[in-house]
Design a protein around this motif. Structure first.
Motif, PDB file in Angstrom:
ATOM      1  N   ALA A 184     -17.447 -45.000  26.916  1.00  0.00           N
ATOM      2  CA  ALA A 184     -17.938 -43.812  27.614  1.00  0.00           C
ATOM      3  C   ALA A 184     -16.866 -43.234  28.535  1.00  0.00           C
ATOM      4  O   ALA A 184     -16.668 -42.006  28.598  1.00  0.00           O
ATOM      5  CB  ALA A 184     -19.194 -44.153  28.409  1.00  0.00           C
ATOM      6  N   VAL A 185     -16.155 -44.102  29.245  1.00  0.00           N
ATOM      7  CA  VAL A 185     -15.091 -43.627  30.132  1.00  0.00           C
ATOM      8  C   VAL A 185     -13.962 -43.004  29.313  1.00  0.00           C
ATOM      9  O   VAL A 185     -13.412 -41.960  29.693  1.00  0.00           O
ATOM     10  CB  VAL A 185     -14.569 -44.784  31.018  1.00  0.00           C
ATOM     11  CG1 VAL A 185     -13.329 -44.353  31.794  1.00  0.00           C
ATOM     12  CG2 VAL A 185     -15.658 -45.240  31.983  1.00  0.00           C
ATOM     13  N   ALA A 186     -13.616 -43.607  28.184  1.00  0.00           N
ATOM     14  CA  ALA A 186     -12.580 -43.051  27.320  1.00  0.00           C
ATOM     15  C   ALA A 186     -12.963 -41.653  26.848  1.00  0.00           C
ATOM     16  O   ALA A 186     -12.148 -40.718  26.869  1.00  0.00           O
ATOM     17  CB  ALA A 186     -12.343 -43.979  26.127  1.00  0.00           C
ATOM     18  N   GLU A 187     -14.196 -41.497  26.414  1.00  0.00           N
ATOM     19  CA  GLU A 187     -14.664 -40.194  25.947  1.00  0.00           C
ATOM     20  C   GLU A 187     -14.645 -39.176  27.086  1.00  0.00           C
ATOM     21  O   GLU A 187     -14.268 -38.006  26.891  1.00  0.00           O
ATOM     22  CB  GLU A 187     -16.069 -40.321  25.368  1.00  0.00           C
ATOM     23  CG  GLU A 187     -16.114 -41.122  24.070  1.00  0.00           C
ATOM     24  CD  GLU A 187     -17.518 -41.282  23.513  1.00  0.00           C
ATOM     25  OE1 GLU A 187     -18.426 -40.542  23.953  1.00  0.00           O
ATOM     26  OE2 GLU A 187     -17.707 -42.140  22.629  1.00  0.00           O
ATOM     27  N   LEU A 276      -3.326 -54.864  22.399  1.00  0.00           N
ATOM     28  CA  LEU A 276      -3.438 -53.997  23.567  1.00  0.00           C
ATOM     29  C   LEU A 276      -4.700 -54.330  24.352  1.00  0.00           C
ATOM     30  O   LEU A 276      -5.601 -55.021  23.868  1.00  0.00           O
ATOM     31  CB  LEU A 276      -3.479 -52.530  23.128  1.00  0.00           C
ATOM     32  CG  LEU A 276      -2.245 -51.980  22.403  1.00  0.00           C
ATOM     33  CD1 LEU A 276      -2.465 -50.509  22.060  1.00  0.00           C
ATOM     34  CD2 LEU A 276      -0.988 -52.171  23.230  1.00  0.00           C
ATOM     35  N   ASP A 277      -4.784 -53.790  25.553  1.00  0.00           N
ATOM     36  CA  ASP A 277      -5.983 -53.942  26.361  1.00  0.00           C
ATOM     37  C   ASP A 277      -7.163 -53.267  25.666  1.00  0.00           C
ATOM     38  O   ASP A 277      -6.987 -52.301  24.907  1.00  0.00           O
ATOM     39  CB  ASP A 277      -5.755 -53.309  27.737  1.00  0.00           C
ATOM     40  CG  ASP A 277      -6.858 -53.645  28.717  1.00  0.00           C
ATOM     41  OD1 ASP A 277      -6.894 -54.791  29.188  1.00  0.00           O
ATOM     42  OD2 ASP A 277      -7.688 -52.759  29.005  1.00  0.00           O
ATOM     43  N   ASN A 278      -8.376 -53.762  25.943  1.00  0.00           N
ATOM     44  CA  ASN A 278      -9.556 -53.168  25.293  1.00  0.00           C
ATOM     45  C   ASN A 278      -9.775 -51.702  25.671  1.00  0.00           C
ATOM     46  O   ASN A 278     -10.451 -50.957  24.952  1.00  0.00           O
ATOM     47  CB  ASN A 278     -10.813 -53.994  25.574  1.00  0.00           C
ATOM     48  CG  ASN A 278     -11.066 -54.250  27.040  1.00  0.00           C
ATOM     49  OD1 ASN A 278     -10.320 -53.804  27.921  1.00  0.00           O
ATOM     50  ND2 ASN A 278     -12.124 -54.988  27.332  1.00  0.00           N
ATOM     51  N   THR A 279      -9.176 -51.243  26.768  1.00  0.00           N
ATOM     52  CA  THR A 279      -9.296 -49.832  27.143  1.00  0.00           C
ATOM     53  C   THR A 279      -8.517 -48.928  26.195  1.00  0.00           C
ATOM     54  O   THR A 279      -8.637 -47.695  26.278  1.00  0.00           O
ATOM     55  CB  THR A 279      -8.800 -49.607  28.583  1.00  0.00           C
ATOM     56  OG1 THR A 279      -7.469 -50.135  28.713  1.00  0.00           O
ATOM     57  CG2 THR A 279      -9.712 -50.290  29.583  1.00  0.00           C
TER      58      THR A 279
END
Length: 291
Positions: A184-187, A276-279
């Motif tokens: 959600a934050v990525a979007e 990579l990081d999951n973010t």
């Protein structure tokens, strides 16, 4: 103080074991990679050359390993913990594994005269380094209280959530919430940038309202900066979401958001970004948006 054997000195386990040393515990540490054992020794720990060396005559044995087969083999194998630890020792697994595996290990451990706790962790590398982890514990209440001083040296939130396997069940729920929140934050970041709104300024506003979350507070800055150095690798979150979807299927529970997040994490790993990081889920949002 309890004498501790710690097996698994990786991104999470290394700083956790080091914090136990800082708290004054006598800790013997073992890892297949001797470089990690050496770093642990430089932090004041006692280097162990084998599983037997790490667990012999120890009051508490802790494992922090990648997956269910690793923990099962380490606990139950011919050269494992239960084969070498003294009877009456307390075995604590702080990995993230299948609840069914945790219950199997607990049953075998109790039959062999050991206390057993499943105590998975949340908080990422930062939480491990700063000793602020959240620890969700399954097992007998008396064993939890015996282990509490040890947990308090590694984390800030220690909750006994139920019997054997309950800790891993709660951790699976944790991974569901984290994955959906990261997505959600990525979007939101890609959406804001598409409208030429400064995401850092917008996140400052969002953090003060109902949209605020630990992910938004702690991870959004690195996401905006496209800094995906691993705090928690995508391939490990992918593994954890496999545990979640399998356990949900076993219970007959529908998790559409969790399943969607699991598919996106799987795609990220398939593209070669598992380290990579999951973010780095942000990369998928950008790609799907043609940006």
């Amino acid at each position: 103080m309890a004498r501790i054997g710690f097996i698994g000195l990786g991104i999470m386990g290394g700083p956790m074991a080091a914090n136990l040393v800082k708290a004054g515990f006598d800790v013997a540490g073992y890892n297949r990679s001797q470089a990690k054992v050496q770093r642990f020794a430089e932090a004041g720990g006692t280097p162990a050359t084998s599983v037997a060396d790490a667990v012999r005559d120890r009051d508490i044995i802790i494992t922090c390993l990648p997956d269910s087969p690793d923990v099962e083999d380490m606990a139950l194998g011919e050269d494992g913990v239960f084969a070498h630890a003294r009877e009456g020792a307390l075995f604590i697994d702080m990995s993230t594994i299948r609840p069914a595996t945790a219950r199997k290990i607990a049953e075998a451990g109790r039959a062999a005269g050991f206390g057993v706790l499943d105590a998975p962790i949340s908080g990422g590398e930062r939480g491990a380094v700063e000793a602020t982890l959240s620890i969700m514990v399954g097992g007998e209440a008396a064993d939890v209280e015996k282990a509490r001083p040890v947990f308090e040296a590694m984390g800030k939130t220690i909750v006994h959530v139920g019997p054997a396997g309950a800790g891993q069940t709660v951790k699976a729920a944790n991974q569901l919430i984290c994955a959906v929140n990261i997505q959600a934050v990525a979007e939101a970041i890609v959406f804001l940038e598409a409208h030429e709104v400064d995401p850092a300024t917008a996140i400052n506003a969002l953090s003060g309202g109902l949209a605020g979350s630990a992910v938004l507070e702690r991870r959004s800055a690195s996401m905006v900066g496209r800094d995906f150095q691993p705090g928690f690798r995508a391939k490990l979150h992918h593994k954890d979401l496999g545990i979640l979807t399998s356990a949900a299927r076993d219970a007959g529970v529908t998790i559409p958001l969790g399943a969607g997040a699991a598919q996106l994490m799987s795609a990220l790993v398939a593209q070669g970004h598992g380290g990579l990081d999951n973010t780095a889920l942000l990369k998928l949002v950008e790609e799907l948006s043609g940006r």
